[in-house]
Enzyme design. Structure first.
Site, PDB file in Angstrom:
ATOM      1  N   ASP A  88      -5.498  13.741 -25.510  1.00  0.00           N
ATOM      2  CA  ASP A  88      -5.571  12.343 -25.070  1.00  0.00           C
ATOM      3  C   ASP A  88      -4.866  11.531 -26.160  1.00  0.00           C
ATOM      4  OD1 ASP A  88      -6.218   9.716 -24.586  1.00  0.00           O
ATOM      5  OD2 ASP A  88      -8.317  10.104 -24.115  1.00  0.00           O
ATOM      6  N   ARG A 122      -1.720  -2.322 -18.719  1.00  0.00           N
ATOM      7  CA  ARG A 122      -2.927  -1.491 -18.639  1.00  0.00           C
ATOM      8  C   ARG A 122      -2.684  -0.463 -17.535  1.00  0.00           C
ATOM      9  NH1 ARG A 122      -6.236  -4.213 -21.830  1.00  0.00           N
ATOM     10  NH2 ARG A 122      -7.695  -2.502 -21.665  1.00  0.00           N
ATOM     11  N   GLU A 153      -0.423   4.830  -0.508  1.00  0.00           N
ATOM     12  CA  GLU A 153      -1.216   6.055  -0.734  1.00  0.00           C
ATOM     13  C   GLU A 153      -0.334   7.289  -0.566  1.00  0.00           C
ATOM     14  OE1 GLU A 153      -4.759   6.165   1.638  1.00  0.00           O
ATOM     15  OE2 GLU A 153      -5.658   4.526   0.506  1.00  0.00           O
ATOM     16  N   LYS A 201      -1.617   0.644 -25.360  1.00  0.00           N
ATOM     17  CA  LYS A 201      -1.993   0.539 -26.788  1.00  0.00           C
ATOM     18  C   LYS A 201      -0.698   0.519 -27.613  1.00  0.00           C
ATOM     19  CE  LYS A 201      -6.588   2.482 -26.048  1.00  0.00           C
ATOM     20  NZ  LYS A 201      -6.656   3.077 -24.719  1.00  0.00           N
ATOM     21  N   THR A 217      -3.049   6.294 -22.145  1.00  0.00           N
ATOM     22  CA  THR A 217      -2.950   4.951 -21.599  1.00  0.00           C
ATOM     23  C   THR A 217      -1.570   4.432 -21.999  1.00  0.00           C
ATOM     24  OG1 THR A 217      -4.029   4.105 -23.580  1.00  0.00           O
ATOM     25  CG2 THR A 217      -5.405   4.353 -21.629  1.00  0.00           C
ATOM     26  N   TYR A 259       0.858  -1.196   0.000  1.00  0.00           N
ATOM     27  CA  TYR A 259       0.000   0.000   0.000  1.00  0.00           C
ATOM     28  C   TYR A 259       0.885   1.234   0.000  1.00  0.00           C
ATOM     29  CZ  TYR A 259      -5.021  -0.114   0.070  1.00  0.00           C
ATOM     30  OH  TYR A 259      -6.324  -0.158  -0.322  1.00  0.00           O
TER      31      TYR A 259
END
Ligand code: DSN
Length: 411
Positions: free
Chosen positions: A202, A237, A48, A231, A228, A46
């Protein structure tokens, strides 16, 4: 793996991926190094917060991973750390875009984005997406005749509507984008307080081509660039948000940098703990994308898409916008329900995609500009060359593929 049921399914998917020809424009095949990072113990942690400012202990290794991903992101796109900031925590493209609007567009404010049926993405303000529920989309499309962006019309819309943000970059638009023209439009569309519209690009679809210098770079002109990683960039991902450090917007106590607003929107605004295994895999992919071999790959991706579009055109199929400047080819298979002199046409997008899938070629059905058919069975299919280029296919292979597609669609 001890879980036999999942192992069996993973093996089945691996086999399926090997067996098919993958022309899904948004997919690719990652390296073993990317898979190793994704499947590592980093998933247990974790973290954060951001490097040096975490809410949990034990992040000394994680901080190094996130900093390395940031450093490599800037390097892959030739950016300097004193001009650009990058957030590598967005889980994927939709949350990345949502974070930008959350940070910079007041509720109910205007997002000028391309309509879905003209090639835009749901998160460019479409009404079925949260981005169209919390904000108001000012849609734009392509020119009816050329099926390409009409910058004059874009300017008129922007001057009339004064959007807070203009989004360029699409999921089904195959041509190169003139980012300078978008910048000029954003600058001209000043609101009542004299603030020009923000320009967000984008680049999810063509990021790998930008890294490989085969597509115009948006960085000279954009305020924000989202992408992203999975691609054409050929990573896991995931997504990233780049923002200009010198761009500020009005805040309650004076100007605020867009980068700090975006960071706050990603965490704690929308996300909790970042996926560190994913961020490590992003770092791996970015190192690969900065290597000379990737430039060769990007060049081949574009050549292959051009070969595919060329051969389909020769065989009578209508290619939207008349060709491609990227990895993406949008084919009108329906052609108003008529077969032309070469016998091509009158195949709906769903029928085309189903027929091709039966023959082991995976594509997606796709709306075309001004489509009269429903999204569930639109007039076209979208093809992309990135995944099969990773597998080593060359132009001659794509010409063969186009011939096969032609014969399947006629059958
Ligand atoms: N689903 C992606 C694509 O196929 O373009 C965009 O989210």
């Amino acid at each position: 793996m001890k879980d036999a049921a999942i192992k069996k399914l993973i093996d089945a998917e691996k086999k399926r991926q090997k067996k098919v020809v993958n022309l899904i424009a948004s997919e690719n095949y990652v390296s073993q190094d990317v898979l190793d990072a994704l499947g590592s113990e980093l998933t247990n942690k974790y973290a954060e917060g951001y490097a040096g400012k975490r809410y949990y202990g034990g992040n000394e290794v994680v901080d190094k991973i996130e900093m390395l991903a940031i450093e490599r992101a800037l390097k892959a796109f030739g950016l300097s750390a004193d001009k650009w900031h990058v957030n590598v925590q967005p889980l994927s493209g939709s949350p990345a875009n949502l974070a930008v609007y959350t940070a910079l567009v007041p509720p109910g404010g205007k997002i000028m984005g391309m309509s879905l049926d003209h090639g835009g993405h749901l998160t460019h303000g479409h009404k079925v997406s949260a981005t169209g529920k919390f904000w108001v989309q000012v849609p734009y499309g392509v020119d009816a005749k050329l099926e390409q962006l009409n910058y004059g019309e874009l300017r008129e819309i922007a001057m009339r509507e004064k959007p807070v943000i203009i989004v360029a970059g699409f999921t089904a638009y195959p041509r190169a984008i003139d980012f300078k023209k978008f910048r000029d439009i954003a600058d001209a569309a000043k609101n009542e307080t004299g603030q020009s519209a923000l320009l967000m690009v984008d680049m999810s679809h063509f990021a790998g081509l930008v890294a490989g210098k085969e597509y115009p770079s948006p960085f000279e002109y954009a305020d924000i660039v989202t992408t992203t990683v999975h691609k054409t960039l050929r990573g896991p991902r995931a997504a990233m948000i780049f923002s200009r450090l010198d761009r500020h917007v009005d805040g309650t106590n004076g100007p605020v940098s867009i980068s700090s607003k975006i960071d706050k929107a990603v965490f704690p605004g929308l996300q909790g703990g970042p996926h560190i295994n994913q961020i490590a895999a992003v770092a791996v992919a970015l190192k690969e994308a900065a290597a000379p071999a990737f430039k060769k790959y990007a060049k081949q991706v574009k050549k292959n898409a051009t070969a595919l579009a060329g051969e389909l055109t020769k065989r009578g199929w209508k290619i939207i916008s008349g060709g491609t400047d990227s990895h993406l080819v949008l084919v009108d298979t329906w052609m108003n329900g008529q077969k032309n002199a070469k016998g091509a046409g009158a195949v709906s997008g769903k029928e085309a995609s189903d027929k091709l899938e039966k023959a082991g070629i995976i594509v997606n059905k796709n709306a075309i500009p001004f489509d009269k058919r429903p999204p569930t069975d639109p007039s076209g299919i979208r093809l992309g060359s990135a995944a099969e280029t990773t597998r080593g296919k060359l132009e001659k292979d794509f010409v063969k593929l186009a011939k096969k597609i032609d014969s399947i669609l006629r059958g």
